[in-house]
Structures are given as structure tokens and as C-alpha cells.
Design a protein around this motif. Sequence first.
Motif, mmCIF file in Angstrom:
data_model
loop_
_atom_site.group_PDB
_atom_site.id
_atom_site.type_symbol
_atom_site.label_atom_id
_atom_site.label_comp_id
_atom_site.label_asym_id
_atom_site.label_seq_id
_atom_site.Cartn_x
_atom_site.Cartn_y
_atom_site.Cartn_z
ATOM 1 N N ALA A 14 0.837 -1.214 0.000
ATOM 2 C CA ALA A 14 0.000 0.000 0.000
ATOM 3 C C ALA A 14 0.860 1.247 0.000
ATOM 4 O O ALA A 14 0.573 2.223 -0.687
ATOM 5 N N SER A 15 1.948 1.238 0.782
ATOM 6 C CA SER A 15 2.803 2.432 0.825
ATOM 7 C C SER A 15 3.512 2.643 -0.509
ATOM 8 O O SER A 15 3.721 3.763 -0.937
ATOM 9 N N THR A 16 3.875 1.565 -1.201
ATOM 10 C CA THR A 16 4.504 1.695 -2.516
ATOM 11 C C THR A 16 3.497 2.231 -3.519
ATOM 12 O O THR A 16 3.820 3.085 -4.339
ATOM 13 N N ALA A 17 2.260 1.776 -3.458
ATOM 14 C CA ALA A 17 1.223 2.226 -4.390
ATOM 15 C C ALA A 17 0.889 3.688 -4.188
ATOM 16 O O ALA A 17 0.464 4.369 -5.118
ATOM 17 N N ALA A 18 1.085 4.213 -2.985
ATOM 18 C CA ALA A 18 0.751 5.609 -2.712
ATOM 19 C C ALA A 18 1.670 6.565 -3.464
ATOM 20 O O ALA A 18 1.324 7.703 -3.710
ATOM 21 N N TYR A 19 2.858 6.087 -3.818
ATOM 22 C CA TYR A 19 3.802 6.921 -4.547
ATOM 23 C C TYR A 19 3.851 6.449 -5.984
ATOM 24 O O TYR A 19 4.563 5.516 -6.325
ATOM 25 N N ALA A 20 3.092 7.110 -6.838
ATOM 26 C CA ALA A 20 3.032 6.720 -8.241
ATOM 27 C C ALA A 20 4.310 7.136 -8.952
ATOM 28 O O ALA A 20 4.934 8.130 -8.608
ATOM 29 N N ASP A 21 4.684 6.345 -9.937
ATOM 30 C CA ASP A 21 5.847 6.687 -10.747
ATOM 31 C C ASP A 21 5.511 7.890 -11.617
ATOM 32 O O ASP A 21 4.342 8.128 -11.945
ATOM 33 N N PRO A 22 6.529 8.632 -12.037
ATOM 34 C CA PRO A 22 6.276 9.717 -12.995
ATOM 35 C C PRO A 22 5.684 9.140 -14.280
ATOM 36 O O PRO A 22 6.000 8.009 -14.662
ATOM 37 N N VAL A 23 4.827 9.905 -14.924
ATOM 38 C CA VAL A 23 4.194 9.462 -16.159
ATOM 39 C C VAL A 23 4.744 10.324 -17.300
ATOM 40 O O VAL A 23 4.826 11.546 -17.175
ATOM 41 N N THR A 24 5.116 9.680 -18.408
ATOM 42 C CA THR A 24 5.611 10.396 -19.587
ATOM 43 C C THR A 24 4.478 10.501 -20.601
ATOM 44 O O THR A 24 3.921 9.499 -21.036
ATOM 45 N N TYR A 25 4.158 11.739 -20.947
ATOM 46 C CA TYR A 25 3.082 12.042 -21.899
ATOM 47 C C TYR A 25 3.688 12.594 -23.189
ATOM 48 O O TYR A 25 4.683 13.324 -23.157
ATOM 49 N N THR A 26 3.047 12.291 -24.310
ATOM 50 C CA THR A 26 3.445 12.844 -25.607
ATOM 51 C C THR A 26 2.501 13.990 -25.944
ATOM 52 O O THR A 26 1.274 13.835 -25.874
ATOM 53 N N ILE A 27 3.074 15.131 -26.304
ATOM 54 C CA ILE A 27 2.263 16.308 -26.631
ATOM 55 C C ILE A 27 1.406 16.029 -27.854
ATOM 56 O O ILE A 27 1.876 15.477 -28.854
ATOM 57 N N ASP A 28 0.139 16.421 -27.763
ATOM 58 C CA ASP A 28 -0.817 16.278 -28.860
ATOM 59 C C ASP A 28 -0.836 17.595 -29.641
ATOM 60 O O ASP A 28 -1.379 18.595 -29.163
ATOM 61 N N PRO A 29 -0.243 17.634 -30.851
ATOM 62 C CA PRO A 29 -0.180 18.896 -31.592
ATOM 63 C C PRO A 29 -1.550 19.427 -32.003
ATOM 64 O O PRO A 29 -1.716 20.620 -32.228
ATOM 65 N N THR A 30 -2.540 18.540 -32.071
ATOM 66 C CA THR A 30 -3.881 18.961 -32.441
ATOM 67 C C THR A 30 -4.533 19.805 -31.356
ATOM 68 O O THR A 30 -5.410 20.619 -31.644
ATOM 69 N N HIS A 31 -4.107 19.600 -30.108
ATOM 70 C CA HIS A 31 -4.703 20.318 -28.979
ATOM 71 C C HIS A 31 -3.653 21.127 -28.215
ATOM 72 O O HIS A 31 -3.744 21.285 -27.005
ATOM 73 N N THR A 32 -2.671 21.617 -28.951
ATOM 74 C CA THR A 32 -1.614 22.444 -28.367
ATOM 75 C C THR A 32 -1.439 23.683 -29.232
ATOM 76 O O THR A 32 -1.402 23.583 -30.459
ATOM 77 N N ASP A 33 -1.344 24.832 -28.583
ATOM 78 C CA ASP A 33 -1.152 26.085 -29.305
ATOM 79 C C ASP A 33 -0.265 26.994 -28.469
ATOM 80 O O ASP A 33 -0.462 27.130 -27.259
ATOM 81 N N VAL A 34 0.721 27.588 -29.119
ATOM 82 C CA VAL A 34 1.578 28.588 -28.495
ATOM 83 C C VAL A 34 1.273 29.898 -29.198
ATOM 84 O O VAL A 34 1.437 30.010 -30.420
ATOM 85 N N ILE A 35 0.809 30.890 -28.443
ATOM 86 C CA ILE A 35 0.356 32.153 -29.018
ATOM 87 C C ILE A 35 1.258 33.276 -28.524
ATOM 88 O O ILE A 35 1.431 33.460 -27.317
ATOM 89 N N ALA A 36 1.837 34.012 -29.467
ATOM 90 C CA ALA A 36 2.661 35.169 -29.145
ATOM 91 C C ALA A 36 1.871 36.434 -29.468
ATOM 92 O O ALA A 36 1.203 36.505 -30.505
ATOM 93 N N GLN A 37 1.942 37.437 -28.575
ATOM 94 C CA GLN A 37 1.220 38.694 -28.789
ATOM 95 C C GLN A 37 2.128 39.865 -28.426
ATOM 96 O O GLN A 37 2.855 39.806 -27.437
ATOM 97 N N TRP A 38 2.074 40.913 -29.223
ATOM 98 C CA TRP A 38 2.930 42.079 -29.024
ATOM 99 C C TRP A 38 2.169 43.341 -29.430
ATOM 100 O O TRP A 38 1.116 43.268 -30.058
ATOM 101 N N SER A 39 2.720 44.495 -29.089
ATOM 102 C CA SER A 39 2.131 45.778 -29.472
ATOM 103 C C SER A 39 2.751 46.241 -30.783
ATOM 104 O O SER A 39 3.976 46.273 -30.925
ATOM 105 N N HIS A 40 1.907 46.621 -31.727
ATOM 106 C CA HIS A 40 2.366 47.124 -33.017
ATOM 107 C C HIS A 40 2.237 48.645 -33.040
ATOM 108 O O HIS A 40 1.176 49.186 -33.325
#
Length: 192
Positions: A14-40
Motif C-alpha cells: 500500500a505504501s509503494t502504491a501511494a507513490y506513483a511513478d512519474p508518467v511520460t506524456y506525448t504532446i498532442d499537436p492537435t490540442h496544443t497552441d503557443v500564441i505570441a502577442q505584441w504591441s504594433h
Amino acid sequence: MFNKLALAAALAAASTAAYADPVTYTIDPTHTDVIAQWSHFGFSNPTAHFGQADGTIVYDADDVAASSVEVTLPLAGLNSYTAKFDEHLRSSDFFDAAAFPVATFKSTRVEAAGEGKLKVTGLLTIKDSSKPVVLDVTLNKVGENMAGQPAIGFDATTTIKRTDFGVGMYAPAVSDEVKIRITTEAGVPKAE
């Protein structure tokens, strides 16, 4: 004696199960957006989107310091919704995408910053310049996506100075500071 051993084994499991291992996720480009905004010149605040993100997020809910992010943004995914302006942004006046086809971010530290909040420090590389950047991150959700696979979602913000990265044409009349907003969803791919 057998009951005590069984109880000790159950508690250890039970104590081992309480500490989950890190999970590695792959970025989904369909649901990812990086937006840059500046003053013109103070007249408007245009945006450009950086799509086609590729990378991984390692998240450890029990020890966020063991988490990490690594992302590649191909400049082919840059989109201001004006083709002529996209060409100018990709030119040697700005990103010089022919010589430097990608921008990258690689985390160097992840810290808890309150309930559902993180500070992610890392190196942003644009062209041949790498500078430290701190992302203010909100954990949106951890769970299963529609395919029943483990998934995670974040939003993040930061502000950078484009002159730090060699894309400073017209600064400061066109603002040097660029606000960055990121939304990303990542999942654990199905086993083959």
C-alpha cells in the motif's frame, strides 16, 4: 505469525502504491497552441500562433521537482493568418527559418506554486540564442482522454524580450516584450 507477515506485506504494498511513478506524456499537436502577442506601434496587439508542437511532458504528482518538459516548435507551424506576414516572420529579418527551422524549450526546474500551479524554468532557444524563461503554469486536468488513455492538460504564460533571441527588428517601436500563452494536452500513447 503468518497474519503479521501478511499484514506487513500488505502495508508495504500500500505504501509503494501511494507513490506513483512519474508518467511520460506525448504532446498532442492537435490540442496544443503557443500564441505570441505584441504591441504594433501602440495601435494594435496582433498575435501569431506556433503549431505543430512535438515533445514530451514528464509529470510526477508526488514529486513535481521530478517533472520535466521538452518541446520543439517547427517554424513551419507559424501562422499569423496573413501569408505575406508569415513569410516576413520566417525571413532573416526575424526567425530566419531557413537556417533555424525550429524553436525549442527544455525545462531545467519544475516547482510547485500553489494548488494546481507550477513554475517551470527552462531554456528557450530561438535561432542560435538560448535564454532562461519561467513559465507560470496551471494544471487543467489529469485523467483519461476520449480514447481511454491517460492524459494531462496545462495552460502557461510568460513574457519574453524578442531582442534576447535576435528577432528584434523595429524594437522598441514594435514592442520588445512579447506575451506568450500556451495551452497543451498530452497523452500516453497506446501500446503497440
